[in-house]
Design an enzyme around this catalytic site. Sequence first.
Site, PDB file in Angstrom:
ATOM      1  N   VAL A  66       0.890  -1.174   0.000  1.00 29.28           N
ATOM      2  CA  VAL A  66       0.000   0.000   0.000  1.00 29.28           C
ATOM      3  C   VAL A  66       0.916   1.209   0.000  1.00 29.28           C
ATOM      4  CG1 VAL A  66      -1.753   1.285   1.292  1.00 29.28           C
ATOM      5  CG2 VAL A  66      -1.755  -1.209   1.383  1.00 29.28           C
ATOM      6  N   HIS A  81      -5.997 -15.107  21.529  1.00 27.57           N
ATOM      7  CA  HIS A  81      -6.423 -13.720  21.709  1.00 27.57           C
ATOM      8  C   HIS A  81      -5.253 -12.761  21.610  1.00 27.57           C
ATOM      9  CE1 HIS A  81      -9.843 -15.647  24.223  1.00 27.57           C
ATOM     10  NE2 HIS A  81     -10.125 -15.657  22.934  1.00 27.57           N
ATOM     11  N   GLY A  83      -7.915  -6.122  15.847  1.00 27.62           N
ATOM     12  CA  GLY A  83      -7.394  -6.392  17.185  1.00 27.62           C
ATOM     13  C   GLY A  83      -6.091  -5.679  17.498  1.00 27.62           C
TER      14      GLY A  83
HETATM   15  C1  FAD Z   1      -9.613 -20.842  17.802  1.00 18.65           C
HETATM   16  C2  FAD Z   1     -10.038 -19.448  18.211  1.00 18.65           C
HETATM   17  C3  FAD Z   1     -11.160 -19.293  19.016  1.00 18.65           C
HETATM   18  C4  FAD Z   1     -11.579 -18.013  19.394  1.00 18.65           C
HETATM   19  N1  FAD Z   1     -12.707 -17.897  20.147  1.00 18.65           N
HETATM   20  C5  FAD Z   1     -13.147 -16.672  20.486  1.00 18.65           C
HETATM   21  C6  FAD Z   1     -14.354 -16.511  21.233  1.00 18.65           C
HETATM   22  O1  FAD Z   1     -15.024 -17.469  21.593  1.00 18.65           O
HETATM   23  N2  FAD Z   1     -14.751 -15.237  21.537  1.00 18.65           N
HETATM   24  C7  FAD Z   1     -14.023 -14.153  21.160  1.00 18.65           C
HETATM   25  O2  FAD Z   1     -14.433 -13.030  21.481  1.00 18.65           O
HETATM   26  N3  FAD Z   1     -12.883 -14.272  20.471  1.00 18.65           N
HETATM   27  C8  FAD Z   1     -12.420 -15.508  20.117  1.00 18.65           C
HETATM   28  N4  FAD Z   1     -11.257 -15.635  19.407  1.00 18.65           N
HETATM   29  C9  FAD Z   1     -10.498 -14.429  19.068  1.00 18.65           C
HETATM   30  C10 FAD Z   1     -11.129 -13.705  17.893  1.00 18.65           C
HETATM   31  O3  FAD Z   1     -11.424 -14.621  16.857  1.00 18.65           O
HETATM   32  C11 FAD Z   1     -10.126 -12.661  17.370  1.00 18.65           C
HETATM   33  O4  FAD Z   1      -9.688 -11.840  18.439  1.00 18.65           O
HETATM   34  C12 FAD Z   1     -10.788 -11.775  16.316  1.00 18.65           C
HETATM   35  O5  FAD Z   1     -11.293 -12.533  15.241  1.00 18.65           O
HETATM   36  C13 FAD Z   1      -9.771 -10.780  15.789  1.00 18.65           C
HETATM   37  O6  FAD Z   1     -10.438  -9.945  14.868  1.00 18.65           O
HETATM   38  P1  FAD Z   1      -9.634  -9.121  13.805  1.00 18.65           P
HETATM   39  O7  FAD Z   1     -10.606  -8.356  13.009  1.00 18.65           O
HETATM   40  O8  FAD Z   1      -8.529  -8.389  14.504  1.00 18.65           O
HETATM   41  O9  FAD Z   1      -8.887 -10.191  12.903  1.00 18.65           O
HETATM   42  P2  FAD Z   1      -9.436 -11.505  12.129  1.00 18.65           P
HETATM   43  O10 FAD Z   1     -10.825 -11.851  12.547  1.00 18.65           O
HETATM   44  O11 FAD Z   1      -8.368 -12.530  12.301  1.00 18.65           O
HETATM   45  O12 FAD Z   1      -9.508 -11.013  10.617  1.00 18.65           O
HETATM   46  C14 FAD Z   1      -8.344 -10.694   9.899  1.00 18.65           C
HETATM   47  C15 FAD Z   1      -8.572 -11.065   8.456  1.00 18.65           C
HETATM   48  O13 FAD Z   1      -7.567 -10.465   7.641  1.00 18.65           O
HETATM   49  C16 FAD Z   1      -7.095 -11.408   6.710  1.00 18.65           C
HETATM   50  N5  FAD Z   1      -5.729 -10.998   6.336  1.00 18.65           N
HETATM   51  C17 FAD Z   1      -4.577 -11.086   7.061  1.00 18.65           C
HETATM   52  N6  FAD Z   1      -3.539 -10.560   6.379  1.00 18.65           N
HETATM   53  C18 FAD Z   1      -4.049 -10.111   5.195  1.00 18.65           C
HETATM   54  C19 FAD Z   1      -3.467  -9.470   4.048  1.00 18.65           C
HETATM   55  N7  FAD Z   1      -2.164  -9.158   3.980  1.00 18.65           N
HETATM   56  N8  FAD Z   1      -4.287  -9.189   2.999  1.00 18.65           N
HETATM   57  C20 FAD Z   1      -5.628  -9.479   3.033  1.00 18.65           C
HETATM   58  N9  FAD Z   1      -6.228 -10.082   4.098  1.00 18.65           N
HETATM   59  C21 FAD Z   1      -5.443 -10.397   5.157  1.00 18.65           C
HETATM   60  C22 FAD Z   1      -7.175 -12.740   7.443  1.00 18.65           C
HETATM   61  O14 FAD Z   1      -7.215 -13.804   6.512  1.00 18.65           O
HETATM   62  C23 FAD Z   1      -8.481 -12.571   8.214  1.00 18.65           C
HETATM   63  O15 FAD Z   1      -9.586 -12.954   7.434  1.00 18.65           O
HETATM   64  C24 FAD Z   1     -10.829 -16.898  18.991  1.00 18.65           C
HETATM   65  C25 FAD Z   1      -9.696 -17.054  18.182  1.00 18.65           C
HETATM   66  C26 FAD Z   1      -9.304 -18.310  17.796  1.00 18.65           C
HETATM   67  C27 FAD Z   1      -8.081 -18.452  16.904  1.00 18.65           C
END
Ligand code: FAD
Length: 390
Positions: A82, A322, A355
């Site tokens: 970017v 997390h 996050g």
């Molecule tokens: C097994 C597991 C169980 C969980 N259970 C819970 C729960 O019960 N309750 C709860 O509150 N939280 C839970 N969590 C935590 C929660 O899922 C995460 O904290 C949350 O999804 C983070 O959100 P985010 O938007 O930061 O990232 P994410 O939801 O991880 O989204 C990031 C996205 O960006 C994409 N991405 C990454 N790099 C790039 C790139 N360079 N170009 C394009 N796309 C990209 C990824 O593929 C992904 O789709 C859990 C996590 C895991 C792993």
Amino acid sequence: VEDSFYYTDVGVFFGEKHDAPGTEYSDPYFGGKGPSRNSCIGCGGCMVGCHYNAKNSLDKNYLYLAEHNGVQLLPETRVVDVSPLGTSGDGDEGYRVKTVNSFAFFSKKPKFYTARSVIFSASSLGTQSLLFDLKDKGSLPNISSDIGNRVRTNSESILGVRYPGTDEDLSKGIAIGSGIHIDKNTHIEAVRYPDGSNLLSGLFTVMTGGRPGVVRILYWLKAIIKLLCTQPISGLRSLLPWRFSRETVIFLVMQTIEGHINMRWKRRWYWPFSKSLNSEGKPIPTFIPEANDFTGKVARATGGIGLSSLSEIAFNVPTTAHCMGGCAMSDSPETGVIDAKNRVFNYKNLYIIDGSMLSANLGVNPSLTITALAERAMSFIPNKVHQIKT
Ligand SMILES: Cc1cc2nc3c(=O)[nH]c(=O)nc-3n(C[C@H](O)[C@H](O)[C@H](O)COP(=O)(O)OP(=O)(O)OC[C@H]3O[C@@H](n4cnc5c(N)ncnc54)[C@H](O)[C@@H]3O)c2cc1C
Ligand code: SF4
């Protein structure tokens, strides 16, 4: 601490009490604008993805509605660059975004887009990796040097109790159904995996106390010998994968105690060809005595065998689902990467909403906080006004 017991509030559709699990309902949430849903069948698979159209995942709400409002989603697309358009270098004239096919090994087919604004939303580790790389290679050189600082994990520890040979199927129900607070800093949730997820047993071993580090391996060997001598058959069964998810309750332990690591963008000694995230600073604890104490009590009271996380013992490495922080929200670029409206310091029209923006240890599962902050960030961006030319 029975007064602290609670059933979890979850993002799952349960339907009406009188209907059978799995019943289809036409859009129960968005007044007909959303997709139809099926009520939960309690298969325990929520954490590894719901195959039954019952969990409120993004493709059923935000992404679904956005797509129906004209947003184009590009799956299997990885952003690799970017950079600001124009000469000012601050994004005033928008950005050029380069993507590649996420799953292609050879023909990655780069594509280029131009955008007035860009939102990074690749999760704590994903956004940090991308921004470190873009700062390093000069695409976004003015990203705050605070990037990577104060990455947190809820100070998590994962333990469990296994009941070898039990007739009860503990894999049935939603994945995280209840919890308690064992003291003012420590909170434990009961977790299950769906039937058949038995390879996950490889993450666990006999519950082991002691000090973190090499000494703990000796405690571990002692615990295994003691278990096999005192309960040879059930002890051996507790270490084998078969029926693991049916026989086990996992304890997800989370603490609000302050603790973090810092991420740096470096070459690893064993892979000098490219840079990657490396952690620095005081490690996150791999042994929470209160959690072991609790698990031991549960195991004794209910006739089970306590389990610890293998990586915590064998490698002194904590486990977390997390991961948070690294691009903290703050009031200046000296102490954070984005401002209170999620705008990236030193750039225009550039946002981080995921996050990585969290600047404190929540001590609870973070999705709802991330969602709330994302909605708040969006509330500062005015709706696009569709101008009709006459
Ligand atoms: C097994 C597991 C169980 C969980 N259970 C819970 C729960 O019960 N309750 C709860 O509150 N939280 C839970 N969590 C935590 C929660 O899922 C995460 O904290 C949350 O999804 C983070 O959100 P985010 O938007 O930061 O990232 P994410 O939801 O991880 O989204 C990031 C996205 O960006 C994409 N991405 C990454 N790099 C790039 C790139 N360079 N170009 C394009 N796309 C990209 C990824 O593929 C992904 O789709 C859990 C996590 C895991 C792993
Ligand atoms: S238990 Fe979880 S995965 Fe299974 S149907 Fe219900 S929401 Fe879906």
